[in-house]
Design an enzyme around this catalytic site. Structure first.
Site, short mmCIF file in Angstrom:
data_model
loop_
_atom_site.label_atom_id
_atom_site.label_comp_id
_atom_site.label_asym_id
_atom_site.label_seq_id
_atom_site.Cartn_x
_atom_site.Cartn_y
_atom_site.Cartn_z
N HIS A 51 -4.03 -13.01 -12.99
CA HIS A 51 -2.58 -12.87 -13.00
C HIS A 51 -2.04 -14.03 -13.84
O HIS A 51 -2.72 -15.06 -13.99
CB HIS A 51 -2.01 -12.93 -11.59
N ASP A 54 -2.33 -17.10 -11.96
CA ASP A 54 -3.69 -17.59 -11.72
C ASP A 54 -4.06 -18.50 -12.89
O ASP A 54 -4.74 -19.51 -12.73
CB ASP A 54 -4.72 -16.45 -11.70
N GLU A 176 -1.80 0.20 -14.23
CA GLU A 176 -2.67 0.41 -13.05
C GLU A 176 -1.85 1.14 -11.98
O GLU A 176 -1.13 0.51 -11.21
CB GLU A 176 -3.18 -0.93 -12.52
N GLU A 212 -8.00 2.19 -10.49
CA GLU A 212 -8.58 1.57 -9.30
C GLU A 212 -9.00 2.68 -8.34
O GLU A 212 -8.18 3.54 -7.98
CB GLU A 212 -7.59 0.62 -8.63
N HIS A 215 -6.77 3.22 -5.30
CA HIS A 215 -5.43 3.75 -5.60
C HIS A 215 -5.48 5.26 -5.83
O HIS A 215 -4.59 5.99 -5.42
CB HIS A 215 -4.85 3.06 -6.84
N ASP A 250 -3.98 -0.21 1.58
CA ASP A 250 -4.92 -0.42 0.47
C ASP A 250 -6.00 -1.39 0.96
O ASP A 250 -5.73 -2.55 1.24
CB ASP A 250 -4.12 -1.02 -0.70
N ASP A 252 -9.29 -2.14 -0.44
CA ASP A 252 -10.11 -2.93 -1.37
C ASP A 252 -11.49 -3.25 -0.80
O ASP A 252 -11.96 -4.39 -0.84
CB ASP A 252 -9.39 -4.23 -1.78
N ASP A 285 -12.19 -4.88 -7.81
CA ASP A 285 -11.02 -5.41 -7.10
C ASP A 285 -11.29 -5.24 -5.60
O ASP A 285 -10.78 -4.32 -4.96
CB ASP A 285 -9.74 -4.68 -7.53
C1 XUL Z 1 -2.85 -4.19 -6.05
C2 XUL Z 1 -3.85 -4.46 -7.06
C3 XUL Z 1 -3.62 -5.68 -7.89
C4 XUL Z 1 -3.84 -5.46 -9.34
C5 XUL Z 1 -3.61 -6.63 -10.23
O1 XUL Z 1 -3.15 -3.13 -5.23
O2 XUL Z 1 -4.82 -3.74 -7.19
O3 XUL Z 1 -4.46 -6.70 -7.44
O4 XUL Z 1 -5.15 -5.04 -9.55
O5 XUL Z 1 -2.31 -7.02 -10.28
MN MN Z 2 -6.39 -3.51 -8.68
#
Ligand code: XUL
Ligand code: MN
Length: 346
Positions: A51, A54, A176, A212, A215, A250, A252, A285
């Site tokens: 980011h 970051d 994304e 992703e 997502h 979400d 992850d 991610d």
């Molecule tokens: C949020 C997500 C974020 C993006 C980067 O769900 O996946 O971490 O990947 O901004």
């Molecule tokens: Mn992501």
């Protein structure tokens, strides 16, 4: 065919998270960026994704000159470690100016903040040696549908994308999509929406996407089909592989941990489309479970990569010829079983 693709791997500093959730505090102590970079190297990953903050912490308090100076210093550090910066993403969901969305905020000053900050993100990316910008459009949507005009919001998104495309004529914007969370409904929930939006901008060729897995699942879609769709447009510029157990928050989760067959289908789609042969990375991610102890802190990343490689072996040893024969005979029942048994090592 891309049978011999040597995949390269990536994660972001936020993937070594501390375990906080909406109901409780962190469960692991915060670690420095240096610790995270050392962990990435130790795990044998090739690249880091960032980011904007970051890369340049406390970015909102710093002058443009200072931001550039710190980005240059970071580039030197990364070069010294032999690590590539894969992409930079503007974090447009923390600051008070983004409470009502960033590019689609109802407040003009706040929309300008979002565009200005995004331009800084492009500058940072350029100095880090990448022109790839990832846009997770976190708060571009509504909690209350009547609070915004959906059509106007699309115009505002296009204005913001155009401002970025003009700021750096070499930048590529990878949207994304995510259908919800933190919003009730997001304006750009799927890859289809992202690629359609690209065509409203001043340079559609430079607007693509990042898929992703979680997502796509949250949108009720098959991540492998999303991969094929994006690749049909040559627009899959990055992936965030992970897993997701149903229509919840979400999660992850580590890649493949919930649905191995879906992991197989995703890797097969990536292989068939030659993903990775044009410099794209396999980014995970993924987050550690909240229960993860400090001494096991990086294992979700090592495991995601290991699972990817094991699944890749399954993809490369799948009897494609046999599968084609079953397809020709419309014997999908046998095809189904063949996939199951192949995954089970039979
Ligand atoms: C949020 C997500 C974020 C993006 C980067 O769900 O996946 O971490 O990947 O901004
Ligand atoms: Mn992501």
């Amino acid at each position: 065919m891309s049978r011999k693709t040597r995949y390269r791997y990536c994660f972001g500093p936020w993937n070594l998270s501390e375990g906080q959730d909406p109901y409780g505090p962190t469960t692991r102590p915060a670690q420095s960026f240096d610790w995270k970079l050392a962990a990435l190297k130790k795990l044998g990953f090739d690249a880091m994704m960032f980011h904007d903050d970051d890369a340049v912490p406390d970015i909102d308090t710093k002058s443009e000159a200072q931001i550039r100076k710190e980005a240059r210093e970071l580039k030197k550090r990364l070069d010294g470690e032999g690590i590539v910066a894969e992409m930079v993403a503007p974090r447009l969901w923390f600051h008070p100016n983004t409470v009502d969305g960033a590019y689609t905020s109802n407040d003009k000053k706040h929309r300008q903040y979002a565009i200005d900050r995004s331009k800084r993100t492009l500058d940072i990316a350029h100095l880090l040696g990448t022109e790839l910008i990832v846009l997770w459009l976190a708060r571009e949507g509504t909690y209350i549908r009547e609070a915004k005009d959906g059509r106007r919001s699309i115009e505002l998104l296009v204005e913001a994308l155009d401002a970025m495309l003009s700021h750096n004529p070499r930048a590529r914007l990878a949207i994304e999509p995510k259908p919800n969370e933190p919003m009730d409904h997001a304006y750009v929930p799927t890859i289809g929406h992202a690629l359609a939006l690209a065509h409203l901008t001043c340079d559609p060729k430079r607007v693509g996407c990042l898929i992703e897995s979680a997502h796509a699942i949250l949108a009720g879609l098959d991540p492998a089909d999303e991969i094929d769709f994006a690749c049909s447009f040559n627009k899959l510029w990055s992936v965030h592989l992970n897993d997701q157990n149903g229509l919840k928050y979400d999660q992850d989760r580590p890649f493949g941990c919930t649905n191995l067959r879906s992991a197989f289908d995703q890797v097969r789609a990536l292989e068939r489309n030659g993903y990775g042969t044009r410099g794209e990375y396999i980014c995970f991610d993924v987050h550690p479970f909240r229960t993860t102890k400090v001494e096991h802190w990086t294992e979700h990343l090592a495991n995601s990569r290991r699972t990817f490689e094991l699944v890749l072996e399954k993809v490369r040893t799948f009897d494609e010829k046999g599968a084609r024969a079953l397809i020709a005979n419309r014997d999908y029942q046998a095809l189904d079983q063949r996939v199951i048994e192949h995954l089970l090592g039979k």
